[in-house]
Enzyme design. Structure first.
Site, PDB file in Angstrom:
ATOM      1  N   HIS A 165     -28.925  17.687  75.675  1.00 24.32           N
ATOM      2  CA  HIS A 165     -30.192  17.787  76.529  1.00 24.32           C
ATOM      3  C   HIS A 165     -29.773  17.659  78.028  1.00 24.32           C
ATOM      4  CE1 HIS A 165     -33.590  17.726  73.720  1.00 24.32           C
ATOM      5  NE2 HIS A 165     -32.902  16.959  72.910  1.00 24.32           N
ATOM      6  N   CYS A 168     -31.816  22.451  72.738  1.00 28.82           N
ATOM      7  CA  CYS A 168     -32.299  21.617  71.417  1.00 28.82           C
ATOM      8  C   CYS A 168     -32.944  22.520  70.363  1.00 28.82           C
ATOM      9  CB  CYS A 168     -32.824  20.348  71.774  1.00 28.82           C
ATOM     10  SG  CYS A 168     -32.719  19.145  70.472  1.00 28.82           S
ATOM     11  N   GLU A 202     -31.275  18.606  80.501  1.00 27.16           N
ATOM     12  CA  GLU A 202     -32.222  18.538  81.348  1.00 27.16           C
ATOM     13  C   GLU A 202     -32.719  17.117  81.537  1.00 27.16           C
ATOM     14  OE1 GLU A 202     -32.460  18.938  78.302  1.00 27.16           O
ATOM     15  OE2 GLU A 202     -34.184  17.660  77.414  1.00 27.16           O
TER      16      GLU A 202
END
Ligand code: MN
Length: 231
Positions: free
Chosen positions: A206, A95, A208
């Protein structure tokens, strides 16, 4: 096992979990730390999400919708990227991280997708009511890239897959030496990498947030593996 230097941010926990679930160890690095000390003995550099990079860093004046964050964080992370490149350390940017990577290496950013890109998709789905791991749009992944190799299972024979999306900026001019390896259907750049480096990858979504279910775990596994090789 190599430690991953992870830049501190407001939503650190998912980044830490994603690294740990890929077999890595986390070292959180705080802005202001000496750059050499921050990376000493680490195997890889993970650049996390956050506020907008100051447009002065890529020679533009600030657009009304740009939310400038911290000049100290910009300074610190750009220096980390340059040092990691200098010593051949694997870099994974997420990001804001892909944006920092691109700016550090000489590229520019779209400052505000909704007001500067006609017919753009909604890239900034807010949470809540959306969950961090709700899908927002597809990305088309370039064959013959590190990203495609890491996402083989996720792509399962296709050239696209769904990702989440929480950004209002994106890579505009790609930095010299980097290559676009994923785009959204509206043309917004969603991933870049350095084909010459062992591991230098940035993604705009994202991954994660999916550490519990593992949809993008191979990205972190590939990064940790590259980081282990270095030590
Ligand atoms: Mn997006």
């Amino acid at each position: 096992m190599a430690e991953i230097a992870v830049t501190n941010c407001a939503k650190l926990e998912d980044y830490k979990q994603a690294v740990v679930h890929a077999g890595g160890e986390v070292r959180v690095v705080e802005q202001g730390t000496d750059i050499t000390e921050a990376l000493r003995g680490a195997g890889g550099l993970l650049l996390t999400g956050g506020d907008d990079v100051s447009p002065s860093r890529y020679g533009e004046t600030t657009h009304a919708a740009t939310l400038e964050g911290s000049p100290e964080r910009d300074e610190f992370e750009i220096a980390l990227v340059n040092e990691a490149r200098r010593i051949g350390m694997p870099i994974f940017g997420i990001c804001r991280g892909i944006q920092v990577m691109n700016v550090a290496l000489g590229g520019t950013l779209i400052q505000d997708i909704p007001s500067q890109v006609e017919n753009a998709l909604d890239h900034s789905l807010k949470v809540p009511p959306h969950k961090a791991f709700d899908y927002a749009h597809d990305v088309w992944v370039e064959d013959n890239s590190l990203l495609a190799r890491l996402m083989t299972e996720r792509l399962s024979g296709s050239d696209s897959c769904a990702v989440n999306s929480r950004h209002h900026q994106a890579v505009k001019q790609v930095a010299p030496g980097l290559k676009v390896v994923a785009t959204a259907p509206d043309g917004i750049i969603e991933a870049i990498e350095d084909p010459e480096a062992r591991f230098c990858l940035g993604v705009q979504w994202h991954p994660e947030n999916f550490w519990r279910t593992g949809e993008f775990r191979p990205l972190f596994e590939g990064f940790v593996e590259a980081s282990n090789k270095r030590t």
